[in-house]
Design a protein around this motif. Sequence first.
Motif, PDB file in Angstrom:
ATOM      1  N   SER A  35       2.006  -5.492  -6.268  1.00  0.00           N
ATOM      2  CA  SER A  35       2.304  -4.316  -7.079  1.00  0.00           C
ATOM      3  C   SER A  35       3.809  -4.110  -7.145  1.00  0.00           C
ATOM      4  CB  SER A  35       1.661  -3.054  -6.458  1.00  0.00           C
ATOM      5  OG  SER A  35       0.270  -3.153  -6.407  1.00  0.00           O
ATOM      6  N   TYR A  37       6.703  -0.923  -7.850  1.00  0.00           N
ATOM      7  CA  TYR A  37       6.887   0.518  -7.879  1.00  0.00           C
ATOM      8  C   TYR A  37       8.298   0.844  -8.326  1.00  0.00           C
ATOM      9  CZ  TYR A  37       2.662   0.265  -5.115  1.00  0.00           C
ATOM     10  OH  TYR A  37       1.383  -0.017  -4.689  1.00  0.00           O
ATOM     11  N   PRO A  45       7.821   7.093  -5.097  1.00  0.00           N
ATOM     12  CA  PRO A  45       7.574   5.885  -5.888  1.00  0.00           C
ATOM     13  C   PRO A  45       6.444   6.099  -6.889  1.00  0.00           C
ATOM     14  CG  PRO A  45       7.810   5.344  -3.576  1.00  0.00           C
ATOM     15  CD  PRO A  45       7.721   6.831  -3.661  1.00  0.00           C
ATOM     16  N   LEU A  47       3.744   3.817  -9.473  1.00  0.00           N
ATOM     17  CA  LEU A  47       3.184   2.502  -9.750  1.00  0.00           C
ATOM     18  C   LEU A  47       3.551   2.042 -11.158  1.00  0.00           C
ATOM     19  CD1 LEU A  47       1.302   0.176  -8.837  1.00  0.00           C
ATOM     20  CD2 LEU A  47      -0.588   1.470  -9.888  1.00  0.00           C
ATOM     21  N   TRP A  99       0.344  -4.100   5.157  1.00  0.00           N
ATOM     22  CA  TRP A  99       0.998  -4.082   3.851  1.00  0.00           C
ATOM     23  C   TRP A  99       2.498  -4.193   4.066  1.00  0.00           C
ATOM     24  CZ3 TRP A  99      -1.991  -4.478  -0.357  1.00  0.00           C
ATOM     25  CH2 TRP A  99      -3.348  -4.190  -0.186  1.00  0.00           C
ATOM     26  N   PHE A 101       6.485  -4.280   2.003  1.00  0.00           N
ATOM     27  CA  PHE A 101       7.279  -3.999   0.823  1.00  0.00           C
ATOM     28  C   PHE A 101       8.550  -4.831   0.865  1.00  0.00           C
ATOM     29  CE2 PHE A 101       5.027  -0.449  -0.963  1.00  0.00           C
ATOM     30  CZ  PHE A 101       4.427   0.183   0.114  1.00  0.00           C
TER      31      PHE A 101
ATOM     32  N   ILE B  39       3.241   5.928   4.381  1.00  0.00           N
ATOM     33  CA  ILE B  39       4.405   5.081   4.155  1.00  0.00           C
ATOM     34  C   ILE B  39       5.628   5.945   4.405  1.00  0.00           C
ATOM     35  CG2 ILE B  39       5.679   3.774   2.397  1.00  0.00           C
ATOM     36  CD1 ILE B  39       2.733   3.589   1.023  1.00  0.00           C
ATOM     37  N   TRP B  49       5.505   0.539   5.326  1.00  0.00           N
ATOM     38  CA  TRP B  49       4.097   0.899   5.470  1.00  0.00           C
ATOM     39  C   TRP B  49       3.772   1.185   6.929  1.00  0.00           C
ATOM     40  CZ3 TRP B  49       0.032  -1.769   7.957  1.00  0.00           C
ATOM     41  CH2 TRP B  49      -1.242  -1.244   7.700  1.00  0.00           C
ATOM     42  N   ARG B  60      -6.094   0.420   9.752  1.00  0.00           N
ATOM     43  CA  ARG B  60      -5.106  -0.635   9.866  1.00  0.00           C
ATOM     44  C   ARG B  60      -3.758  -0.006  10.201  1.00  0.00           C
ATOM     45  NH1 ARG B  60      -7.492  -5.156   7.308  1.00  0.00           N
ATOM     46  NH2 ARG B  60      -9.734  -4.705   7.359  1.00  0.00           N
ATOM     47  N   ARG B 100      -5.107   4.595  -1.868  1.00  0.00           N
ATOM     48  CA  ARG B 100      -5.269   3.184  -2.187  1.00  0.00           C
ATOM     49  C   ARG B 100      -6.672   2.924  -2.702  1.00  0.00           C
ATOM     50  NH1 ARG B 100      -2.865  -1.510  -1.282  1.00  0.00           N
ATOM     51  NH2 ARG B 100      -1.179  -0.484  -0.138  1.00  0.00           N
ATOM     52  N   GLY B 102      -8.618  -0.670  -3.558  1.00  0.00           N
ATOM     53  CA  GLY B 102      -8.474  -2.126  -3.577  1.00  0.00           C
ATOM     54  C   GLY B 102      -7.100  -2.531  -3.087  1.00  0.00           C
ATOM     55  N   ASP B 103      -6.407  -3.308  -3.906  1.00  0.00           N
ATOM     56  CA  ASP B 103      -5.087  -3.819  -3.522  1.00  0.00           C
ATOM     57  C   ASP B 103      -3.941  -2.939  -3.982  1.00  0.00           C
ATOM     58  OD1 ASP B 103      -6.597  -6.842  -4.178  1.00  0.00           O
ATOM     59  OD2 ASP B 103      -5.669  -6.413  -2.243  1.00  0.00           O
ATOM     60  N   THR B 104      -4.239  -1.777  -4.508  1.00  0.00           N
ATOM     61  CA  THR B 104      -3.195  -1.015  -5.181  1.00  0.00           C
ATOM     62  C   THR B 104      -3.114   0.428  -4.703  1.00  0.00           C
ATOM     63  OG1 THR B 104      -3.538  -2.368  -7.152  1.00  0.00           O
ATOM     64  CG2 THR B 104      -2.326  -0.311  -7.443  1.00  0.00           C
ATOM     65  N   VAL B 105      -1.866   0.886  -4.483  1.00  0.00           N
ATOM     66  CA  VAL B 105      -1.601   2.298  -4.253  1.00  0.00           C
ATOM     67  C   VAL B 105      -1.275   2.904  -5.596  1.00  0.00           C
ATOM     68  CG1 VAL B 105      -0.036   3.979  -3.231  1.00  0.00           C
ATOM     69  CG2 VAL B 105      -0.803   2.021  -1.899  1.00  0.00           C
ATOM     70  N   TYR B 106      -2.193   3.700  -6.110  1.00  0.00           N
ATOM     71  CA  TYR B 106      -2.005   4.279  -7.435  1.00  0.00           C
ATOM     72  C   TYR B 106      -1.282   5.621  -7.381  1.00  0.00           C
ATOM     73  CZ  TYR B 106      -5.305   0.938  -9.499  1.00  0.00           C
ATOM     74  OH  TYR B 106      -5.919  -0.195  -9.941  1.00  0.00           O
ATOM     75  N   TRP B 108       0.749   8.745  -5.171  1.00  0.00           N
ATOM     76  CA  TRP B 108       1.593   9.102  -4.032  1.00  0.00           C
ATOM     77  C   TRP B 108       1.759  10.612  -3.939  1.00  0.00           C
ATOM     78  CZ3 TRP B 108       4.874   5.311  -1.368  1.00  0.00           C
ATOM     79  CH2 TRP B 108       4.688   4.000  -1.826  1.00  0.00           C
ATOM     80  N   GLY B 109       1.929  11.090  -2.720  1.00  0.00           N
ATOM     81  CA  GLY B 109       2.335  12.465  -2.534  1.00  0.00           C
ATOM     82  C   GLY B 109       3.826  12.593  -2.803  1.00  0.00           C
TER      83      GLY B 109
END
Lengths: 110, 118
Positions: A35, A37, A45, A47, A99, A101, B39, B49, B60, B100, B102-106, B108-109
């Motif tokens: 991804s 950002y 950030p 997306l 993860w 970055f 994060i 992260w 995790r 999150r 899947g594989d993506t953080v869509y 954010w705060g």
Amino acid sequence: QSVLTQPPSVSAAPGQKVTISCSGSSSNIGRNFVSWYQQLPGTAPKLLIYENNKRPSGIPDRFSGSKSGTSVTLGITGLQTGDEADYYCGTWDSSLSGWVFGEGTKLTVL
Amino acid sequence: QITLKESGPTLVKPTQTLTLTCTFSGFSLSTSGVGVEWIRQPPGKALEWLALIYWDDDKRYSPSLKSRLTITKDTSKNQVVLRMTNMDPVDTATYYCARRSGDTVYYWGQGTLVTVSS
């Protein structure tokens, strides 16, 4: 030091095109989705690109993503002063089980 | 509309434990495939992260911080809590929570700045 390598800064004139690279390894970019950002000054950030090359709703097609082997590239065309921001790549690292970055790239629109 | 908001102390002393709460709306953390993570970003530095908790309570942690972190969820309250022990001035940062899928953080705060100082 991050496992994902980005150039510290890039610059280009308004209306021009710029690319930002993100280099990793077989344990991260080589086997997982990436991804991108965008972080405007003083904000969280946002997306831009997910799953290597997909754009979320609302992101203009001036932004694009591509992947080759263990590297990915973010492309921005028709640069605008509002594009000045920090750009980060991110992905899962299977060896670290976490993860990761990139260090971020500061885009300056001259 | 999906929103997330971080809350907690803005100032902690060295060696203290930091407790941050992420309160979210617009989604459920009992939905398959969904996770909430933390994060952080020290002033002028890159994103780092920290931890992630999934809908099924799978957790995790960042390998480098694992011994200091605990992440938990309260699905009924739509909250995720992060605890970080033995705080140090190098832990001064803006802490973000994010959703999150899947594989993506869509999403954010807005982030919360935590300063570690005596």
